[in-house]
Scaffold this active site. Structure first.
Site, short mmCIF file in Angstrom:
data_model
loop_
_atom_site.label_atom_id
_atom_site.label_comp_id
_atom_site.label_asym_id
_atom_site.label_seq_id
_atom_site.Cartn_x
_atom_site.Cartn_y
_atom_site.Cartn_z
N TYR A 154 -2.08 0.21 10.34
CA TYR A 154 -2.03 -0.16 8.91
C TYR A 154 -0.71 0.29 8.28
CZ TYR A 154 -3.86 -1.03 4.21
OH TYR A 154 -4.05 -1.50 2.93
N SER A 206 0.87 -1.18 0.00
CA SER A 206 0.00 0.00 0.00
C SER A 206 0.90 1.22 0.00
CB SER A 206 -0.85 -0.02 1.27
OG SER A 206 -1.43 1.25 1.49
P1 NAP Z 1 -11.41 -6.54 1.65
O1 NAP Z 1 -12.44 -6.49 0.58
O2 NAP Z 1 -11.77 -6.11 3.01
O3 NAP Z 1 -10.86 -8.05 1.68
C1 NAP Z 1 -9.96 -8.47 2.66
C2 NAP Z 1 -9.78 -9.97 2.53
O4 NAP Z 1 -8.85 -10.40 3.54
C3 NAP Z 1 -11.07 -10.75 2.73
O5 NAP Z 1 -11.14 -11.81 1.81
C4 NAP Z 1 -10.92 -11.30 4.14
O6 NAP Z 1 -11.62 -12.53 4.27
C5 NAP Z 1 -9.42 -11.52 4.21
N1 NAP Z 1 -8.91 -11.64 5.56
C6 NAP Z 1 -8.93 -10.71 6.53
N2 NAP Z 1 -8.41 -11.22 7.66
C7 NAP Z 1 -8.04 -12.49 7.38
C8 NAP Z 1 -7.45 -13.52 8.12
N3 NAP Z 1 -7.15 -13.38 9.43
N4 NAP Z 1 -7.20 -14.71 7.52
C9 NAP Z 1 -7.54 -14.89 6.22
N5 NAP Z 1 -8.09 -13.94 5.45
C10 NAP Z 1 -8.35 -12.76 6.04
O7 NAP Z 1 -10.15 -5.70 1.26
P2 NAP Z 1 -9.32 -5.49 -0.09
O8 NAP Z 1 -9.38 -4.06 -0.41
O9 NAP Z 1 -9.66 -6.49 -1.12
O10 NAP Z 1 -7.85 -5.76 0.49
C11 NAP Z 1 -7.01 -6.79 0.04
C12 NAP Z 1 -5.57 -6.37 0.31
O11 NAP Z 1 -5.28 -5.19 -0.43
C13 NAP Z 1 -5.27 -6.03 1.77
O12 NAP Z 1 -3.98 -6.52 2.11
C14 NAP Z 1 -5.27 -4.52 1.78
O13 NAP Z 1 -4.49 -4.00 2.82
C15 NAP Z 1 -4.69 -4.23 0.42
N6 NAP Z 1 -4.95 -2.89 -0.12
C16 NAP Z 1 -6.23 -2.47 -0.35
C17 NAP Z 1 -6.43 -1.19 -0.85
C18 NAP Z 1 -7.82 -0.65 -1.12
O14 NAP Z 1 -7.95 0.56 -1.44
N7 NAP Z 1 -8.88 -1.45 -1.05
C19 NAP Z 1 -5.35 -0.34 -1.11
C20 NAP Z 1 -4.06 -0.80 -0.86
C21 NAP Z 1 -3.88 -2.09 -0.38
P3 NAP Z 1 -12.32 -13.06 5.60
O15 NAP Z 1 -12.83 -11.87 6.35
O16 NAP Z 1 -13.37 -13.96 5.04
O17 NAP Z 1 -11.27 -13.81 6.34
#
Ligand code: NAP
Length: 260
Positions: free
Chosen positions: A157, A144
């Site tokens: 974060y 990120s």
């Molecule tokens: P999201 O829609 O909230 O999805 C997060 C995923 O992580 C879900 O599938 C969740 O599944 C899983 N997860 C959370 N805790 C977990 C655990 N303890 N064990 C296994 N799985 C777990 O978020 P997203 O935006 O797709 O984020 C995905 C990645 O991209 C993250 O690392 C985030 O930091 C990064 N990111 C996102 C953005 C953005 O703007 N969205 C920007 C930069 C980086 P369950 O809850 O079912 O376990």
């Protein structure tokens, strides 16, 4: 499809956090490129549904990435089924609870460390020995802009994503010569549940962004596919960003049109 020439046929990929958002889109994209895909997340119903939609080459395994034993057992199930592991997408991550340091609950802050840092480490720790036995592999850690920029209310974060960037560099240092590639993806802001949580917290400028500025998760998935290719090798050991026009062009994504 933007990168139809990238074929993952015969390869096996694990995508963590595959129950929604970037992880779900990535599992679907890697499968469309021909890979066997294993979807990990805590929400078993969601990953089973997505795996069912992808088809026979997909497998759903409920797994909490913060639990080292669960991760080791789950990765062993993957090698039992597919015999190898070629790609790991360390995507699982959380941002809640968003709060200033002075107001933070230590246990809740620590839980983010358990998932965002230790979860990534658990994946690395389980994947590297398996990849080594088959001559190499590719690991993509989802990073990120917060890895290198401080934001109010995001101390957990920012600190954990900075640690993930360092883990990427450490894997490259230790395993680069063993043909294990490790690279980070900094996707910019992506229209997922995480951005809805950021918006509802109302802290810092990211929460005020217009929803239309967020990229679709499929763009991040396309970048992840591209990062598995040799064209991306020059980014190994660091973060590749699709926030910049240069990064988007490399992947084949639309560039931003920012009025001067
Ligand atoms: P999201 O829609 O909230 O999805 C997060 C995923 O992580 C879900 O599938 C969740 O599944 C899983 N997860 C959370 N805790 C977990 C655990 N303890 N064990 C296994 N799985 C777990 O978020 P997203 O935006 O797709 O984020 C995905 C990645 O991209 C993250 O690392 C985030 O930091 C990064 N990111 C996102 C953005 C953005 O703007 N969205 C920007 C930069 C980086 P369950 O809850 O079912 O376990």
């Amino acid at each position: 499809m933007l990168n139809p020439h990238i074929s993952l046929r015969g390869q096996t990929a694990i995508v963590t956090g595959a129950s929604r958002g970037i992880g779900e889109a990535t599992a679907r994209r890697l499968a469309a490129a021909g890979a066997n895909v294993v979807l990990l997340a805590r929400s078993s119903d969601a990953i089973e549904k997505i795996a069912g939609e992808i088809g026979d080459r997909a497998m759903a395994l409920p797994c909490d990435m913060s639990d080292a034993n669960a991760v080791a057992t789950t990765f062993a199930q993957v090698t039992d089924r597919f015999g190898q592991l070629d790609i790991l997408v360390n995507n699982a991550g959380v941002i809640d609870p968003i709060t200033r340091i002075e107001d933070a609950n230590p246990a809740a802050w620590g839980q983010v460390v358990d998932i965002n840092i230790k979860g990534v480490f658990h994946g690395l720790n389980a994947a590297i020995p398996v990849m080594k036995t088959s001559g190499g592999g590719t690991i993509i850690n989802i990073s990120s802009g917060a890895a290198t920029s401080a934001l109010e209310g995001w101390s957990h974060y920012c600190a954990t994503k900075a640690a993930v960037l360092m883990l990427t560099a450490c894997v490259h240092k230790e395993e680069g010569e063993n043909n294990i590639r490790c690279v980070g993806l900094s996707p910019g802001t992506v229209a997922t549940q995480m951005q809805r949580q950021i918006r509802s917290a109302g802290i810092n400028p990211v929460s005020k962004l217009d929803w239309s500025t967020h990229i679709p998760p499929e763009w991040a998935a396309e970048a992840i596919l591209w990062l598995t290719s040799d064209a991306a090798r020059r980014y190994d050991g660091g973060d590749f960003s699709i926030k910049s026009d240069a990064g988007r062009q490399a992947v084949g994504l639309p560039v931003q049109h920012i009025d001067a």
